[in-house]
Design a protein around this motif. Sequence first.
Motif, PDB file in Angstrom:
ATOM      1  N   MET A 244     -31.114  41.026  18.800  1.00  0.00           N
ATOM      2  CA  MET A 244     -31.460  42.157  19.457  1.00  0.00           C
ATOM      3  C   MET A 244     -30.567  43.325  19.170  1.00  0.00           C
ATOM      4  SD  MET A 244     -32.097  40.136  23.421  1.00  0.00           S
ATOM      5  CE  MET A 244     -30.873  38.836  22.944  1.00  0.00           C
ATOM      6  N   SER A 245     -30.987  44.106  18.124  1.00  0.00           N
ATOM      7  CA  SER A 245     -30.109  45.005  17.588  1.00  0.00           C
ATOM      8  C   SER A 245     -29.497  46.107  18.293  1.00  0.00           C
ATOM      9  CB  SER A 245     -30.722  45.624  16.338  1.00  0.00           C
ATOM     10  OG  SER A 245     -31.967  46.427  16.633  1.00  0.00           O
ATOM     11  N   ARG A 246     -30.096  46.350  19.500  1.00  0.00           N
ATOM     12  CA  ARG A 246     -29.632  47.712  20.395  1.00  0.00           C
ATOM     13  C   ARG A 246     -29.654  47.209  21.646  1.00  0.00           C
ATOM     14  NH1 ARG A 246     -33.596  52.339  18.573  1.00  0.00           N
ATOM     15  NH2 ARG A 246     -35.275  50.690  18.658  1.00  0.00           N
ATOM     16  N   TYR A 247     -28.497  47.335  22.264  1.00  0.00           N
ATOM     17  CA  TYR A 247     -27.907  46.977  23.771  1.00  0.00           C
ATOM     18  C   TYR A 247     -28.327  45.568  24.008  1.00  0.00           C
ATOM     19  CZ  TYR A 247     -28.190  51.948  23.619  1.00  0.00           C
ATOM     20  OH  TYR A 247     -27.854  53.277  23.088  1.00  0.00           O
ATOM     21  N   GLN A 248     -27.724  44.503  23.261  1.00  0.00           N
ATOM     22  CA  GLN A 248     -28.154  43.154  23.185  1.00  0.00           C
ATOM     23  C   GLN A 248     -27.955  42.582  24.409  1.00  0.00           C
ATOM     24  OE1 GLN A 248     -26.172  40.181  23.262  1.00  0.00           O
ATOM     25  NE2 GLN A 248     -27.184  38.780  21.978  1.00  0.00           N
ATOM     26  N   ASN A 249     -28.943  41.707  24.748  1.00  0.00           N
ATOM     27  CA  ASN A 249     -28.704  40.916  26.021  1.00  0.00           C
ATOM     28  C   ASN A 249     -28.194  39.447  25.782  1.00  0.00           C
ATOM     29  OD1 ASN A 249     -29.302  39.336  28.277  1.00  0.00           O
ATOM     30  ND2 ASN A 249     -31.712  39.202  27.992  1.00  0.00           N
ATOM     31  N   PRO A 250     -26.817  39.316  26.544  1.00  0.00           N
ATOM     32  CA  PRO A 250     -26.295  40.331  27.718  1.00  0.00           C
ATOM     33  C   PRO A 250     -25.018  40.950  27.118  1.00  0.00           C
ATOM     34  CG  PRO A 250     -25.378  37.888  27.786  1.00  0.00           C
ATOM     35  CD  PRO A 250     -26.269  38.123  26.412  1.00  0.00           C
ATOM     36  N   THR A 251     -24.632  40.894  25.780  1.00  0.00           N
ATOM     37  CA  THR A 251     -23.307  41.614  25.480  1.00  0.00           C
ATOM     38  C   THR A 251     -23.282  43.015  25.469  1.00  0.00           C
ATOM     39  OG1 THR A 251     -23.635  41.390  23.004  1.00  0.00           O
ATOM     40  CG2 THR A 251     -22.888  39.491  24.272  1.00  0.00           C
ATOM     41  N   THR A 252     -24.578  43.760  25.514  1.00  0.00           N
ATOM     42  CA  THR A 252     -24.617  45.067  25.281  1.00  0.00           C
ATOM     43  C   THR A 252     -24.394  45.629  24.073  1.00  0.00           C
ATOM     44  OG1 THR A 252     -22.459  45.932  25.969  1.00  0.00           O
ATOM     45  CG2 THR A 252     -23.945  45.244  27.856  1.00  0.00           C
ATOM     46  N   VAL A 253     -24.122  44.855  23.062  1.00  0.00           N
ATOM     47  CA  VAL A 253     -23.583  45.355  21.623  1.00  0.00           C
ATOM     48  C   VAL A 253     -24.745  46.116  20.895  1.00  0.00           C
ATOM     49  CG1 VAL A 253     -22.968  44.505  19.308  1.00  0.00           C
ATOM     50  CG2 VAL A 253     -21.738  43.706  21.097  1.00  0.00           C
ATOM     51  N   CYS A 254     -24.597  46.865  20.097  1.00  0.00           N
ATOM     52  CA  CYS A 254     -25.421  47.442  19.246  1.00  0.00           C
ATOM     53  C   CYS A 254     -24.912  47.283  17.750  1.00  0.00           C
ATOM     54  CB  CYS A 254     -25.459  49.046  19.353  1.00  0.00           C
ATOM     55  SG  CYS A 254     -26.444  49.835  20.835  1.00  0.00           S
ATOM     56  N   TYR A 255     -25.828  47.099  16.920  1.00  0.00           N
ATOM     57  CA  TYR A 255     -25.226  46.954  15.416  1.00  0.00           C
ATOM     58  C   TYR A 255     -25.080  48.063  14.589  1.00  0.00           C
ATOM     59  CZ  TYR A 255     -26.948  41.876  15.535  1.00  0.00           C
ATOM     60  OH  TYR A 255     -27.121  40.747  15.670  1.00  0.00           O
ATOM     61  N   SER A 256     -24.068  48.160  13.964  1.00  0.00           N
ATOM     62  CA  SER A 256     -23.702  49.368  13.100  1.00  0.00           C
ATOM     63  C   SER A 256     -24.719  49.327  11.909  1.00  0.00           C
ATOM     64  CB  SER A 256     -22.128  49.033  12.411  1.00  0.00           C
ATOM     65  OG  SER A 256     -22.211  48.040  11.846  1.00  0.00           O
ATOM     66  N   GLN A 257     -25.097  50.535  11.394  1.00  0.00           N
ATOM     67  CA  GLN A 257     -25.664  50.543  10.239  1.00  0.00           C
ATOM     68  C   GLN A 257     -25.444  49.741   9.138  1.00  0.00           C
ATOM     69  OE1 GLN A 257     -28.677  52.180  11.101  1.00  0.00           O
ATOM     70  NE2 GLN A 257     -28.496  53.068   9.341  1.00  0.00           N
ATOM     71  N   GLU A 258     -23.957  49.591   8.953  1.00  0.00           N
ATOM     72  CA  GLU A 258     -23.514  48.664   7.745  1.00  0.00           C
ATOM     73  C   GLU A 258     -24.019  47.193   8.019  1.00  0.00           C
ATOM     74  OE1 GLU A 258     -21.276  52.125   7.914  1.00  0.00           O
ATOM     75  OE2 GLU A 258     -21.596  50.889   9.637  1.00  0.00           O
ATOM     76  N   LYS A 259     -24.080  46.708   9.164  1.00  0.00           N
ATOM     77  CA  LYS A 259     -24.484  45.445   9.505  1.00  0.00           C
ATOM     78  C   LYS A 259     -25.889  45.256   9.270  1.00  0.00           C
ATOM     79  CE  LYS A 259     -20.665  42.881  11.391  1.00  0.00           C
ATOM     80  NZ  LYS A 259     -20.069  42.271  12.577  1.00  0.00           N
ATOM     81  N   LEU A 260     -26.689  46.265   9.676  1.00  0.00           N
ATOM     82  CA  LEU A 260     -28.321  46.187   9.592  1.00  0.00           C
ATOM     83  C   LEU A 260     -28.369  46.113   8.208  1.00  0.00           C
ATOM     84  CD1 LEU A 260     -29.339  48.828  12.289  1.00  0.00           C
ATOM     85  CD2 LEU A 260     -29.449  46.353  12.579  1.00  0.00           C
ATOM     86  N   LYS A 261     -27.868  46.859   7.262  1.00  0.00           N
ATOM     87  CA  LYS A 261     -28.101  46.674   5.884  1.00  0.00           C
ATOM     88  C   LYS A 261     -27.722  45.457   5.292  1.00  0.00           C
ATOM     89  CE  LYS A 261     -27.426  51.816   5.162  1.00  0.00           C
ATOM     90  NZ  LYS A 261     -26.685  52.875   4.543  1.00  0.00           N
ATOM     91  N   GLU A 262     -26.608  44.796   5.788  1.00  0.00           N
ATOM     92  CA  GLU A 262     -26.453  43.638   5.374  1.00  0.00           C
ATOM     93  C   GLU A 262     -27.368  42.664   5.529  1.00  0.00           C
ATOM     94  OE1 GLU A 262     -22.124  42.361   5.835  1.00  0.00           O
ATOM     95  OE2 GLU A 262     -21.796  44.436   6.391  1.00  0.00           O
TER      96      GLU A 262
END
Length: 431
Positions: A244-262
């Motif tokens: 869940m790349s944006r506002y992950q359930n339940p941690t609310t974390v959003c992925y950075s562009q660097e990690k998405l590319k990786e």
Amino acid sequence: MKNVSIQFANDQQPKYLQLFNSIKEKISQGEMKPGERLPAIRSLASQLGVNTSTVVNAYKQLESNSYITAKKGSGYFVSNTKSGKQDTHFSSDLGLFKDTSVINFASATPHPSIFPIESFKACINDVLERDKGFAFGYDESNGYRPLRQSILKYFNREYSISVEDESFLQIVSGAQQGIDIIGKVLLNPGDYVVTETPTYDGAVAAFKSRGARVVSVNMDKDGMDMEELEKKVRICKPKLIYIMSRYQNPTTVCYSQEKLKELLLLAKENNLYIVEDDSMSELCFEKEKSTPLKTLDTGNEYVIYLKSFSKILMPGLRVGCMVMPYQLLSDFTNIKHTSDISSSGLIQRSLDLYFRSEKWDEHLQYMKEIYRGRFEFMLNSLENISKYGFKFQKPGGGLYFWVKLPRYLSAKLFYQKCKSNGLVFIPSYIL
């Protein structure tokens, strides 16, 4: 019709909540009499210098608590039955008012009082008038074509997700069915699936129902721990990575562009698929929107983008969608047909009109204002108890707060104590 005056002096409390309390007090004290008409929404919004959705939300909460009654075509009137002696409490869904003593933060389902009933009913009526009995026939297994076109247009406008045509978008009966179809198409007993930890337990259950082995990877502040992920991919050789790349359930974390590319590079190097589950991205309270992983998958080869509208619109519609890699189109369509032939034609056609008439955009702005107010209220409340050792990372949107308890508190015992006092949440020991 009495004028409503209010000073919005409390910055820690949403404006709709202050307006609700002000009108409730006037009714309870007899300043506004039974049968008296309330000011029109636009008129009151202009008078107070607020958005119309602020007034709409306040009125809806007054109506759900029986302080006022809506009369079609006439407006809102003070109820004849409200005594003013009954207390209101926060209800199960993110601070909505209801006559109950339970505060339930374990649920993220919108309260029925904020469903766009009238506007969606208008779309249903228009479809029935236009399509007659055809609205109740079977549509294509991958969904009503005009709706798929409307959704892809929205994805392209908002997220720069671009695919060749609507054939690669599959309508599903909610995100859970989408996850189930993914498991049926891609997983065999013994296959590995990598997920975040913690994660959505409904996805884990669906994968395990196919006999898959689920392994988890810890989360950093900007997404999965990539070193741990690469190690587990190398050892387990999974078929899927579920994120869940944006506002992950339940941690609310959003992925950075660097990690998405990786992540995308990892999928290419290991010839595996990534399921990107997105149900929260519309509830963004930051100035800059984060980008979905699917945007980077320009060849439409590695990312299965799964979208649900349940948390923003109405969960009972049971409408979600998937943007599928081109090589999975045939298998996904066949499995969807086997599952339920097709999703509701009436609901799909109505939702298509909802998008095309721009009612979706209006409703989205309304929901963002409601949830932003509750988000700020919750944020302030959590900051007030941080002195006791409670820690959390401020989310940029979504519906969750991930709170870490001080070392001296057991999550299980804390949960039980809160529950006995009318407060429910999801403790990490059951995730």
